[in-house]
Design an enzyme around this catalytic site. Sequence first.
Site, mmCIF file in Angstrom:
data_model
loop_
_atom_site.group_PDB
_atom_site.id
_atom_site.type_symbol
_atom_site.label_atom_id
_atom_site.label_comp_id
_atom_site.label_asym_id
_atom_site.label_seq_id
_atom_site.Cartn_x
_atom_site.Cartn_y
_atom_site.Cartn_z
ATOM 1 N N CYS A 1 6.070 2.513 5.331
ATOM 2 C CA CYS A 1 5.196 1.375 5.663
ATOM 3 C C CYS A 1 5.583 0.677 6.965
ATOM 4 O O CYS A 1 4.836 -0.165 7.465
ATOM 5 C CB CYS A 1 5.196 0.381 4.503
ATOM 6 S SG CYS A 1 4.796 1.195 2.950
ATOM 7 N N HIS B 1 3.118 -6.451 6.272
ATOM 8 C CA HIS B 1 2.684 -5.260 5.538
ATOM 9 C C HIS B 1 2.011 -5.706 4.244
ATOM 10 O O HIS B 1 2.527 -6.557 3.519
ATOM 11 C CB HIS B 1 3.894 -4.382 5.239
ATOM 12 C CG HIS B 1 3.584 -3.294 4.267
ATOM 13 N ND1 HIS B 1 2.550 -2.410 4.477
ATOM 14 C CD2 HIS B 1 4.139 -2.963 3.074
ATOM 15 C CE1 HIS B 1 2.493 -1.572 3.449
ATOM 16 N NE2 HIS B 1 3.439 -1.888 2.585
ATOM 17 N N ASN C 1 -2.881 -1.257 -0.948
ATOM 18 C CA ASN C 1 -1.719 -0.916 -0.136
ATOM 19 C C ASN C 1 -1.943 0.478 0.457
ATOM 20 O O ASN C 1 -1.984 1.464 -0.271
ATOM 21 C CB ASN C 1 -0.461 -0.953 -1.024
ATOM 22 C CG ASN C 1 0.815 -0.654 -0.244
ATOM 23 O OD1 ASN C 1 0.787 0.026 0.774
ATOM 24 N ND2 ASN C 1 1.926 -1.149 -0.753
HETATM 25 C C1 LIG Z 1 4.239 -2.714 -9.754
HETATM 26 C C2 LIG Z 1 4.411 -4.088 -10.388
HETATM 27 C C3 LIG Z 1 3.091 -4.825 -10.308
HETATM 28 C C4 LIG Z 1 4.783 -3.900 -11.828
HETATM 29 O O1 LIG Z 1 5.118 -5.140 -12.380
HETATM 30 P P1 LIG Z 1 6.460 -5.280 -13.232
HETATM 31 O O2 LIG Z 1 6.381 -6.513 -13.989
HETATM 32 O O3 LIG Z 1 7.613 -5.035 -12.318
HETATM 33 O O4 LIG Z 1 6.207 -4.036 -14.170
HETATM 34 P P2 LIG Z 1 7.211 -3.086 -14.892
HETATM 35 O O5 LIG Z 1 7.227 -1.774 -14.157
HETATM 36 O O6 LIG Z 1 8.532 -3.749 -15.201
HETATM 37 O O7 LIG Z 1 6.393 -2.925 -16.184
HETATM 38 C C5 LIG Z 1 6.062 -4.056 -16.976
HETATM 39 C C6 LIG Z 1 5.040 -3.601 -17.965
HETATM 40 O O8 LIG Z 1 3.793 -3.375 -17.291
HETATM 41 C C7 LIG Z 1 3.323 -2.081 -17.622
HETATM 42 N N1 LIG Z 1 2.578 -1.530 -16.535
HETATM 43 C C8 LIG Z 1 3.042 -0.996 -15.381
HETATM 44 N N2 LIG Z 1 2.016 -0.572 -14.634
HETATM 45 C C9 LIG Z 1 0.893 -0.847 -15.329
HETATM 46 C C10 LIG Z 1 -0.477 -0.640 -15.093
HETATM 47 N N3 LIG Z 1 -0.924 -0.060 -13.977
HETATM 48 N N4 LIG Z 1 -1.360 -1.067 -16.011
HETATM 49 C C11 LIG Z 1 -0.955 -1.658 -17.138
HETATM 50 N N5 LIG Z 1 0.327 -1.862 -17.435
HETATM 51 C C12 LIG Z 1 1.243 -1.467 -16.527
HETATM 52 C C13 LIG Z 1 4.562 -1.282 -17.909
HETATM 53 O O9 LIG Z 1 4.253 -0.174 -18.710
HETATM 54 C C14 LIG Z 1 5.410 -2.289 -18.628
HETATM 55 O O10 LIG Z 1 5.003 -2.368 -19.960
HETATM 56 P P3 LIG Z 1 6.111 -2.338 -21.143
HETATM 57 O O11 LIG Z 1 6.940 -3.574 -20.879
HETATM 58 O O12 LIG Z 1 5.275 -2.402 -22.364
HETATM 59 O O13 LIG Z 1 6.848 -1.068 -20.951
HETATM 60 C C15 LIG Z 1 5.518 -4.880 -9.670
HETATM 61 O O14 LIG Z 1 6.780 -4.335 -9.948
HETATM 62 C C16 LIG Z 1 5.348 -4.907 -8.203
HETATM 63 O O15 LIG Z 1 4.429 -5.496 -7.700
HETATM 64 N N6 LIG Z 1 6.302 -4.288 -7.466
HETATM 65 C C17 LIG Z 1 6.220 -4.132 -6.042
HETATM 66 C C18 LIG Z 1 5.449 -2.918 -5.795
HETATM 67 C C19 LIG Z 1 5.008 -2.759 -4.381
HETATM 68 O O16 LIG Z 1 4.444 -3.621 -3.795
HETATM 69 N N7 LIG Z 1 5.250 -1.573 -3.863
HETATM 70 C C20 LIG Z 1 4.840 -1.222 -2.574
HETATM 71 C C21 LIG Z 1 5.898 -1.584 -1.600
HETATM 72 S S1 LIG Z 1 5.576 -0.989 -0.041
#
Ligand SMILES: CC(C)(COP(=O)(O)OP(=O)(O)OC[C@H]1O[C@@H](n2cnc3c(N)ncnc32)[C@H](O)[C@@H]1OP(=O)(O)O)[C@@H](O)C(=O)NCCC(=O)NCCS
Length: 327
Positions: free
Chosen positions: A107, A254, A284
């Site tokens: 990115c 970004h 993204n």
């Molecule tokens: C991706 C993101 C939204 C997930 O949120 P989070 O709270 O960290 O999520 P987790 O991976 O810990 O998962 C939490 C729960 O959400 C669920 N979950 C994850 N993705 C999901 C989706 N697309 N739809 C529904 N549920 C989802 C998981 O299964 C988990 O459920 P569980 O607790 O029953 O197992 C968050 O981590 C985030 O925004 N991270 C940054 C990502 C980013 O911007 N990346 C690009 C960088 S360049």
Amino acid sequence: MGTGHYLPEKIVTNFDIMKMMDTTDEFIVSRTGVHTRHHAEPDVSATDLALKACEAAVADAGLDMKDIDLIIMNTITPDHADPGSGFFLQGKLGLPGVAVFDIKEQCAGLIYGMAIADSFIKAGTHKHVLIACAEVLSKRIDGSYDGRNIAILLGDGAGAVVVGPTDDPAKGIIATSLGADGSGAKALYTAAPGTGLKRPDCINKDDIDAGRVHFRMDGKAVFENGVAKMSQAVLDAFEANDITFDDLDMLIPHQANLRMLEAIVEKVNAPTDKVFSNVDKLGNMASACLPVALDQARKTGKVNDGDLVLLVAFGSGFVWGSALMRM
Ligand SMILES: CC(C)(COP(=O)(O)OP(=O)(O)OC[C@H]1O[C@@H](n2cnc3c(N)ncnc32)[C@H](O)[C@@H]1OP(=O)(O)O)[C@@H](O)C(=O)NCCC(=O)NCCS
């Protein structure tokens, strides 16, 4: 000297994404702020998108394509495994013989590309550098339980910029700052194909079945590092260049996800009208985010000639950086 972008026509809503995987509009909007993103048609590659963005950027710079003497290409969705996509792009641009760099800065590709272009131009070895960042992330969507946390974020698009010399000392790239921390490389990565799998082969059927060919992301690690590094990049650029938000006209971060942008705004105490965001509509698009945002900001009058603009990025690697410029 010029900016351009291209987005595929097809718009995909969260309700369309719900047909591809077990997720909800409510989850996507509340966790990422994304409502829609663009998806390329199946016969479209990263360099097909890049070509259109490059043509727009070169026209915007008032140049002919033959004026370009260096191409820098960045993508995490290459046309083929090798050689680099820049070589395929060069052919489509009709620039045989022109030097090509393929960089892999995820990115932060635009910012690393600008730092390289700036150095080559200052050294006097090259005059008009074309930087292309293009992604067809829709072809890498994995809607399985392990892949859906990143799949919901992704969109397709391409952006390009032309960097060249200027007679006006007040204009152009003022400073770039680059950083990286490879200890975070596996927080967001694709394991296969790879010689690092510690096996005789780089890829086999089990890699496909086990999902090793897809992005795997530790969402929390990426979120926390992304907010910390992009916020620090803003503060460092301010300190190094002796400026504040009073001097800056636009911060273009970004477009990782809206929650990350909101956290950065809070950390650096940014006035929201000086922070560009389009992640709600485009999702993204990895390296394409910054050049698309820069071009949209210019073409919609949010950034104008003479404005002071700061780009900041963070991506897998981890990699980050900033570029301060006077338009
Ligand atoms: C991706 C993101 C939204 C997930 O949120 P989070 O709270 O960290 O999520 P987790 O991976 O810990 O998962 C939490 C729960 O959400 C669920 N979950 C994850 N993705 C999901 C989706 N697309 N739809 C529904 N549920 C989802 C998981 O299964 C988990 O459920 P569980 O607790 O029953 O197992 C968050 O981590 C985030 O925004 N991270 C940054 C990502 C980013 O911007 N990346 C690009 C960088 S360049």
